[in-house]
Design a protein around this motif. Structure first.
Motif, mmCIF file in Angstrom:
data_model
loop_
_atom_site.group_PDB
_atom_site.id
_atom_site.type_symbol
_atom_site.label_atom_id
_atom_site.label_comp_id
_atom_site.label_asym_id
_atom_site.label_seq_id
_atom_site.Cartn_x
_atom_site.Cartn_y
_atom_site.Cartn_z
ATOM 1 N N GLY A 1 0.853 -1.222 -0.093
ATOM 2 C CA GLY A 1 0.062 -0.110 -0.034
ATOM 3 C C GLY A 1 0.832 1.253 0.132
ATOM 4 N N VAL A 2 0.381 2.002 -0.614
ATOM 5 C CA VAL A 2 1.040 3.775 -0.736
ATOM 6 C C VAL A 2 0.222 4.442 -0.080
ATOM 7 C CG1 VAL A 2 2.452 3.177 -2.714
ATOM 8 C CG2 VAL A 2 0.448 4.226 -2.861
ATOM 9 N N ASN A 3 0.958 5.510 0.581
ATOM 10 C CA ASN A 3 0.191 6.574 1.328
ATOM 11 C C ASN A 3 -0.815 7.423 0.602
ATOM 12 O OD1 ASN A 3 -0.920 8.869 2.640
ATOM 13 N ND2 ASN A 3 0.985 9.631 3.330
ATOM 14 N N ALA A 4 -2.023 7.347 0.622
ATOM 15 C CA ALA A 4 -3.013 7.941 -0.224
ATOM 16 C C ALA A 4 -3.915 8.794 0.447
ATOM 17 C CB ALA A 4 -3.856 6.955 -0.791
ATOM 18 N N THR A 5 -3.420 9.431 1.846
ATOM 19 C CA THR A 5 -4.403 10.376 2.575
ATOM 20 C C THR A 5 -4.822 11.504 1.657
ATOM 21 O OG1 THR A 5 -2.918 9.687 4.453
ATOM 22 C CG2 THR A 5 -4.302 11.542 4.660
ATOM 23 N N ALA A 6 -4.226 11.942 0.746
ATOM 24 C CA ALA A 6 -4.507 12.981 -0.033
ATOM 25 C C ALA A 6 -5.873 12.792 -0.721
ATOM 26 C CB ALA A 6 -3.412 13.575 -0.660
ATOM 27 N N ASP A 7 -5.873 11.363 -1.232
ATOM 28 C CA ASP A 7 -6.784 10.956 -2.015
ATOM 29 C C ASP A 7 -8.223 10.927 -1.308
ATOM 30 O OD1 ASP A 7 -4.781 10.596 -3.661
ATOM 31 O OD2 ASP A 7 -4.841 8.527 -4.034
ATOM 32 N N VAL A 8 -8.325 10.854 0.020
ATOM 33 C CA VAL A 8 -9.586 10.432 0.471
ATOM 34 C C VAL A 8 -9.976 11.493 1.553
ATOM 35 C CG1 VAL A 8 -10.444 8.978 2.518
ATOM 36 C CG2 VAL A 8 -8.504 8.161 0.818
ATOM 37 N N LYS A 9 -11.147 12.049 1.475
ATOM 38 C CA LYS A 9 -12.040 12.884 2.411
ATOM 39 C C LYS A 9 -13.067 12.252 3.009
ATOM 40 C CE LYS A 9 -9.570 16.017 -0.021
ATOM 41 N NZ LYS A 9 -8.284 15.874 0.665
ATOM 42 N N ALA A 10 -13.138 13.043 4.440
ATOM 43 C CA ALA A 10 -14.271 12.335 5.204
ATOM 44 C C ALA A 10 -15.298 13.463 5.219
ATOM 45 C CB ALA A 10 -13.602 12.389 6.733
ATOM 46 N N GLY A 11 -16.441 12.801 5.220
ATOM 47 C CA GLY A 11 -17.616 14.090 5.238
ATOM 48 C C GLY A 11 -18.051 14.219 6.904
ATOM 49 N N GLY A 12 -19.227 14.987 6.793
ATOM 50 C CA GLY A 12 -19.712 15.042 8.234
ATOM 51 C C GLY A 12 -20.164 13.744 8.915
ATOM 52 N N THR A 13 -20.541 13.916 10.284
ATOM 53 C CA THR A 13 -21.017 12.787 11.090
ATOM 54 C C THR A 13 -22.641 12.791 11.075
ATOM 55 O OG1 THR A 13 -20.467 13.804 12.959
ATOM 56 C CG2 THR A 13 -18.758 12.301 12.129
ATOM 57 N N SER A 14 -23.245 11.666 11.471
ATOM 58 C CA SER A 14 -24.669 11.621 11.736
ATOM 59 C C SER A 14 -24.864 10.205 12.594
ATOM 60 C CB SER A 14 -25.433 11.660 10.324
ATOM 61 O OG SER A 14 -25.115 10.679 9.498
ATOM 62 N N SER A 15 -25.921 10.323 12.905
ATOM 63 C CA SER A 15 -26.478 8.991 13.589
ATOM 64 C C SER A 15 -27.246 7.964 12.671
ATOM 65 C CB SER A 15 -27.218 9.427 14.885
ATOM 66 O OG SER A 15 -26.628 10.306 15.880
ATOM 67 N N ASP A 16 -26.826 6.794 12.844
ATOM 68 C CA ASP A 16 -27.634 5.927 12.139
ATOM 69 C C ASP A 16 -27.877 4.792 13.295
ATOM 70 O OD1 ASP A 16 -28.621 4.022 10.531
ATOM 71 O OD2 ASP A 16 -26.566 3.242 9.608
ATOM 72 N N GLY A 17 -29.071 4.846 13.858
ATOM 73 C CA GLY A 17 -29.554 4.024 14.846
ATOM 74 C C GLY A 17 -28.532 4.505 16.115
ATOM 75 N N ASP A 18 -27.966 3.621 16.794
ATOM 76 C CA ASP A 18 -27.356 4.013 17.946
ATOM 77 C C ASP A 18 -25.797 4.244 17.596
ATOM 78 O OD1 ASP A 18 -26.565 1.216 17.549
ATOM 79 O OD2 ASP A 18 -26.501 0.889 19.369
ATOM 80 N N ARG A 19 -25.387 4.235 16.339
ATOM 81 C CA ARG A 19 -23.832 4.375 15.822
ATOM 82 C C ARG A 19 -23.758 5.819 15.081
ATOM 83 N NH1 ARG A 19 -21.373 -0.256 17.361
ATOM 84 N NH2 ARG A 19 -22.995 -1.396 18.462
ATOM 85 N N THR A 20 -22.547 6.084 15.154
ATOM 86 C CA THR A 20 -21.997 7.605 14.357
ATOM 87 C C THR A 20 -21.511 7.084 13.072
ATOM 88 O OG1 THR A 20 -21.872 8.549 16.460
ATOM 89 C CG2 THR A 20 -20.617 9.593 14.361
ATOM 90 N N VAL A 21 -21.855 7.786 12.209
ATOM 91 C CA VAL A 21 -21.437 7.234 10.695
ATOM 92 C C VAL A 21 -20.789 8.536 9.936
ATOM 93 C CG1 VAL A 21 -22.862 5.418 10.371
ATOM 94 C CG2 VAL A 21 -23.642 7.609 9.679
ATOM 95 N N ALA A 22 -20.250 8.280 9.003
ATOM 96 C CA ALA A 22 -19.586 9.283 8.412
ATOM 97 C C ALA A 22 -19.347 8.882 6.627
ATOM 98 C CB ALA A 22 -17.981 9.894 8.899
ATOM 99 N N GLU A 23 -19.559 9.572 5.897
ATOM 100 C CA GLU A 23 -19.445 9.295 4.465
ATOM 101 C C GLU A 23 -17.789 9.371 4.202
ATOM 102 O OE1 GLU A 23 -20.613 10.804 0.165
ATOM 103 O OE2 GLU A 23 -22.313 9.680 1.015
ATOM 104 N N ILE A 24 -17.177 8.418 3.629
ATOM 105 C CA ILE A 24 -15.716 8.818 3.250
ATOM 106 C C ILE A 24 -15.751 8.560 1.624
ATOM 107 C CG2 ILE A 24 -13.513 7.853 3.731
ATOM 108 C CD1 ILE A 24 -15.016 8.718 6.279
ATOM 109 N N THR A 25 -15.011 9.467 1.089
ATOM 110 C CA THR A 25 -14.890 9.458 -0.278
ATOM 111 C C THR A 25 -13.395 9.329 -0.793
ATOM 112 O OG1 THR A 25 -16.987 10.613 -0.572
ATOM 113 C CG2 THR A 25 -15.423 10.676 -2.552
ATOM 114 N N ALA A 26 -13.000 8.418 -1.766
ATOM 115 C CA ALA A 26 -11.903 8.275 -2.228
ATOM 116 C C ALA A 26 -11.718 8.543 -3.691
ATOM 117 C CB ALA A 26 -11.325 6.927 -1.982
ATOM 118 N N THR A 27 -10.816 9.357 -4.156
ATOM 119 C CA THR A 27 -10.556 9.760 -5.557
ATOM 120 C C THR A 27 -9.241 9.149 -6.081
ATOM 121 O OG1 THR A 27 -11.984 11.564 -5.119
ATOM 122 C CG2 THR A 27 -10.754 11.682 -7.082
ATOM 123 N N ASN A 28 -9.496 8.395 -6.913
ATOM 124 C CA ASN A 28 -8.386 7.575 -7.606
ATOM 125 C C ASN A 28 -7.785 8.546 -8.699
ATOM 126 O OD1 ASN A 28 -6.586 6.049 -8.643
ATOM 127 N ND2 ASN A 28 -7.907 4.213 -9.481
#
Length: 159
Positions: free
Chosen positions: A70-97
Motif C-alpha cells: 500500500g502507498v500513502n493515499a491520505t490526500a486521495d481521501v476525504k471525510a464527510g460530516g458525521t450523523s447518527s444511524d441508529g445507535d452508531r455514528t457514521v461518516a461518508e468517506i470518499t476516495a478519488t483515484n
C-alpha cells in the motif's frame, strides 16, 4: 433495721450533646466519602473507556499494517460530516483515484469529540475505484458515541 428501697429500672437516656455532634460529623464524613467515591467511580469509568478506545485504535492500526504494497493515499481521501444511524455514528468517506488503473483503498477513520479526544477508530475498505473516479463508503463507529463528533482520516493506503 435498715430499709432498702426497691430499685427502679433505669430508663434510657438521650445522647448527650457530644455524642450527637459525633454522629453528625460521622454522617457528614460518610456523605463526603460518597461524593468523593462518585468522582472515583467516574474517573475509573473514564479510564476504562480510554483503555477500550486505545485498544480499538491499536486494533485498527494492526488492520492497516496488514495491507501489503500500500502507498500513502491520505490526500486521495476525504471525510464527510458525521450523523447518527441508529445507535452508531457514521461518516461518508470518499476516495478519488488519481492513477491510471483501478485501485482499492484501506482507510483508518478516527472519530473525535469537540475537544479533539479520540472516541473510536474504524477501518474501511473502498474497493474498485476506477481511474479518475470517486467512490464512497460509510465509516460506522464500533459503539455508541455521545456528543458532537467529527470524522478524520488518520491513514489511507491505496493498493
Amino acid at each position: 433495721m435498715s430499709s432498702t428501697r426497691p430499685t427502679r429500672p433505669t430508663r434510657p437516656t438521650r445522647p448527650t450533646r457530644p455524642i450527637g455532634i459525633a454522629l453528625a460529623l460521622a454522617a457528614t464524613t460518610a456523605l463526603a466519602l460518597t461524593v468523593t467515591g462518585c468522582d472515583t467511580v467516574a474517573d475509573t469509568a473514564g479510564d476504562i473507556v480510554s483503555s477500550a478506545t486505545a485498544a480499538v485504535a491499536s486494533a485498527a492500526q494492526d488492520k492497516m499494517n496488514e495491507v501489503k504494497d500500500g502507498v500513502n493515499a491520505t490526500a486521495d481521501v476525504k471525510a464527510g460530516g458525521t450523523s447518527s444511524d441508529g445507535d452508531r455514528t457514521v461518516a461518508e468517506i470518499t476516495a478519488t483515484n488519481p492513477k491510471e488503473q483501478n485501485a482499492d483503498y484501506t482507510i483508518m477513520v478516527n472519530f473525535r469529540d469537540d475537544s479533539g479526544n479520540l472516541l473510536d477508530a474504524v477501518v474501511l475498505n473502498i474497493n474498485g475505484v476506477e481511474p479518475g473516479a470517486s467512490k464512497s463508503g460509510t465509516a460506522r463507529s464500533n459503539r455508541t458515541l455521545s456528543g458532537a463528533t467529527t470524522a478524520e482520516i488518520a491513514q489511507a493506503l491505496r493498493h
